[in-house]
Design a protein around this motif. Structure first.
Motif, mmCIF file in Angstrom:
data_model
loop_
_atom_site.group_PDB
_atom_site.id
_atom_site.type_symbol
_atom_site.label_atom_id
_atom_site.label_comp_id
_atom_site.label_asym_id
_atom_site.label_seq_id
_atom_site.Cartn_x
_atom_site.Cartn_y
_atom_site.Cartn_z
ATOM 1 N N ARG A 209 0.814 -1.213 0.035
ATOM 2 C CA ARG A 209 -0.018 -0.023 -0.127
ATOM 3 C C ARG A 209 0.678 1.131 0.113
ATOM 4 O O ARG A 209 0.544 2.163 -0.536
ATOM 5 C CB ARG A 209 -0.935 -0.039 1.297
ATOM 6 C CG ARG A 209 -1.908 -0.932 1.165
ATOM 7 C CD ARG A 209 -3.077 -0.998 2.268
ATOM 8 N NE ARG A 209 -2.565 -0.763 3.469
ATOM 9 C CZ ARG A 209 -2.413 -1.814 4.340
ATOM 10 N NH1 ARG A 209 -2.760 -3.026 3.906
ATOM 11 N NH2 ARG A 209 -2.142 -1.688 5.665
ATOM 12 N N LEU A 210 2.046 1.236 0.401
ATOM 13 C CA LEU A 210 2.781 2.551 0.699
ATOM 14 C C LEU A 210 3.826 2.767 -0.279
ATOM 15 O O LEU A 210 4.051 3.677 -0.515
ATOM 16 C CB LEU A 210 3.524 2.450 2.203
ATOM 17 C CG LEU A 210 2.741 2.390 3.393
ATOM 18 C CD1 LEU A 210 3.873 2.301 4.661
ATOM 19 C CD2 LEU A 210 2.133 3.816 3.442
ATOM 20 N N VAL A 211 4.608 1.767 -0.971
ATOM 21 C CA VAL A 211 5.857 2.121 -1.516
ATOM 22 C C VAL A 211 5.406 2.326 -3.358
ATOM 23 O O VAL A 211 4.509 1.808 -3.693
ATOM 24 C CB VAL A 211 6.817 1.004 -1.430
ATOM 25 C CG1 VAL A 211 7.195 0.829 0.153
ATOM 26 C CG2 VAL A 211 6.432 -0.442 -2.037
ATOM 27 N N ASN A 212 6.508 3.153 -3.638
ATOM 28 C CA ASN A 212 6.401 3.219 -5.189
ATOM 29 C C ASN A 212 6.916 1.735 -6.030
ATOM 30 O O ASN A 212 6.537 1.427 -7.204
ATOM 31 C CB ASN A 212 7.160 4.295 -5.772
ATOM 32 C CG ASN A 212 6.657 5.715 -5.174
ATOM 33 O OD1 ASN A 212 7.425 6.385 -4.238
ATOM 34 N ND2 ASN A 212 5.530 6.024 -5.384
ATOM 35 N N ARG A 213 7.972 1.473 -5.184
ATOM 36 C CA ARG A 213 8.883 0.490 -5.977
ATOM 37 C C ARG A 213 9.302 -0.515 -4.889
ATOM 38 O O ARG A 213 9.744 -0.039 -3.751
ATOM 39 C CB ARG A 213 10.039 1.116 -6.728
ATOM 40 C CG ARG A 213 10.511 0.310 -7.663
ATOM 41 C CD ARG A 213 11.285 1.080 -8.917
ATOM 42 N NE ARG A 213 12.450 2.155 -8.385
ATOM 43 C CZ ARG A 213 13.677 1.779 -8.532
ATOM 44 N NH1 ARG A 213 13.977 0.833 -9.132
ATOM 45 N NH2 ARG A 213 14.452 2.754 -7.811
ATOM 46 N N VAL A 214 9.502 -1.767 -5.186
ATOM 47 C CA VAL A 214 10.088 -2.606 -4.319
ATOM 48 C C VAL A 214 11.510 -3.504 -4.934
ATOM 49 O O VAL A 214 11.520 -3.510 -6.046
ATOM 50 C CB VAL A 214 8.913 -4.015 -4.212
ATOM 51 C CG1 VAL A 214 9.615 -5.276 -3.623
ATOM 52 C CG2 VAL A 214 7.939 -3.316 -3.088
ATOM 53 N N GLY A 215 12.294 -3.722 -4.043
ATOM 54 C CA GLY A 215 13.624 -4.550 -4.199
ATOM 55 C C GLY A 215 13.503 -5.670 -3.667
ATOM 56 O O GLY A 215 13.037 -5.459 -2.220
ATOM 57 N N ILE A 216 13.567 -6.877 -3.918
ATOM 58 C CA ILE A 216 13.596 -8.285 -3.086
ATOM 59 C C ILE A 216 14.986 -8.911 -3.090
ATOM 60 O O ILE A 216 15.479 -9.097 -4.330
ATOM 61 C CB ILE A 216 12.421 -9.184 -3.852
ATOM 62 C CG1 ILE A 216 11.182 -8.565 -3.903
ATOM 63 C CG2 ILE A 216 12.544 -10.471 -3.212
ATOM 64 C CD1 ILE A 216 10.116 -9.415 -4.639
ATOM 65 N N MET A 217 15.283 -8.949 -1.906
ATOM 66 C CA MET A 217 16.829 -9.461 -1.789
ATOM 67 C C MET A 217 16.652 -11.033 -1.416
ATOM 68 O O MET A 217 15.699 -11.487 -0.683
ATOM 69 C CB MET A 217 17.623 -8.860 -0.637
ATOM 70 C CG MET A 217 17.961 -7.337 -1.093
ATOM 71 S SD MET A 217 18.986 -6.495 -0.009
ATOM 72 C CE MET A 217 20.646 -7.763 -0.192
ATOM 73 N N ARG A 218 17.578 -11.758 -1.902
ATOM 74 C CA ARG A 218 17.774 -13.330 -1.659
ATOM 75 C C ARG A 218 19.219 -13.537 -1.612
ATOM 76 O O ARG A 218 19.849 -13.347 -2.494
ATOM 77 C CB ARG A 218 17.027 -14.076 -2.525
ATOM 78 C CG ARG A 218 17.065 -15.523 -2.284
ATOM 79 C CD ARG A 218 16.155 -16.464 -3.370
ATOM 80 N NE ARG A 218 17.127 -16.661 -4.500
ATOM 81 C CZ ARG A 218 16.852 -16.285 -5.687
ATOM 82 N NH1 ARG A 218 15.450 -15.815 -5.847
ATOM 83 N NH2 ARG A 218 17.639 -16.492 -6.705
#
Length: 258
Positions: A209-218
């Motif tokens: 709901r909040l962010v413009n863009r997401v980064g996913i780390m693994r």
């Protein structure tokens, strides 16, 4: 999540280039590249041990990377850390306060560290305490406050010098829904005013709901990033929630590798 961006500035708020860190021979962050635009609300997601907190601690100068470059609004954070830190604020998951001070005293003290004029410091402290519904506790020692109230005071302390880049590591963990709402509203108001925010969180519906863009780390690497719409295209899941995408990219593949 796909809110319009609010800033037209050209420079990156944060630029990481081939940033890496290992501990006792184990790679915690594996040469990460990350570019975040001014005014962006960016979510950094990953399972425990994925490298999120290590990445953020290097960004704010609490850890020195083994290699790579870090720029904050064009400032080389490794060569000129004092100048870079003037632009940012860091809020860890556990509130760190001087517990014998009251919230008002604490905020005025923090503002003084930033050399903010005393009257301006008092005005900013009062505004933040009012916005976070803490005004009635302004003269209560921090030691007597609930965890949620302490977390709000800690957030106010991070905001009192009006940073251009705010980095938050699990700021909503353990907070009740009412306090979460107050914090979320304040953060959105800050990005609307041009502040850049990086949020590391396990609360995926909040991130969505909040962010413009997401980064996913693994496993210490950034394996995917983009808006929710872009991540749906990348994963071939046109109706997926952020939770669906996260489980596919950050959890399932880690289990398969293990």
């Amino acid at each position: 999540m796909d809110r319009p961006e609010t800033s037209t500035e050209a420079a990156h708020a944060l630029l990481l280039q081939d940033v890496a860190k290992s501990f006792d021979g184990t790679n915690a962050v594996r040469g990460i590249d990350l570019a975040i635009r001014p005014g962006e609300f960016y979510g950094l997601l990953g399972a425990n041990g994925a490298g999120k907190t290590t990445t953020l601690r290097m960004t704010v100068g609490l850890l020195k990377p083994d290699r790579g470059a870090i720029q904050i609004f064009g400032i080389d954070a490794l060569q000129d850390p004092a100048a870079a830190k003037q632009k940012l604020a860091w809020l860890p998951d556990e509130p760190l306060l001087y517990e014998q001070l009251t919230p008002l005293e604490y905020l005025e003290f923090v503002a003084g560290l930033w050399r903010i004029d005393a009257k301006e410091a008092a005005d900013r402290a009062s505004t933040l305490l009012d916005r976070l519904d803490l005004w009635s506790q302004r003269d209560t020692r921090c030691a007597a406050l609930s965890r949620g109230m302490k977390q709000k005071v800690s957030l106010a302390g991070a905001l009192v010098h009006d940073p251009r880049l705010l980095i938050l590591d699990e700021p909503l963990t353990g907070l009740d829904p009412a306090i979460q709402r107050q914090v979320k509203d304040l953060l959105l108001a800050r990005t609307d005013a041009g502040c850049t925010i990086i949020l590391a969180t396990h609360i995926l519906d909040v991130a969505e709901r909040l962010v413009n863009r997401v980064g996913i780390m693994r496993d210490g690497a950034l394996v995917a990033q983009g808006t929710l719409a872009e991540l749906r295209i990348q994963t071939g899941r046109k109706d997926a929630t952020l939770e669906d995408i996260f489980l596919a990219l950050a959890i399932s593949q880690s289990a398969a590798v293990a």
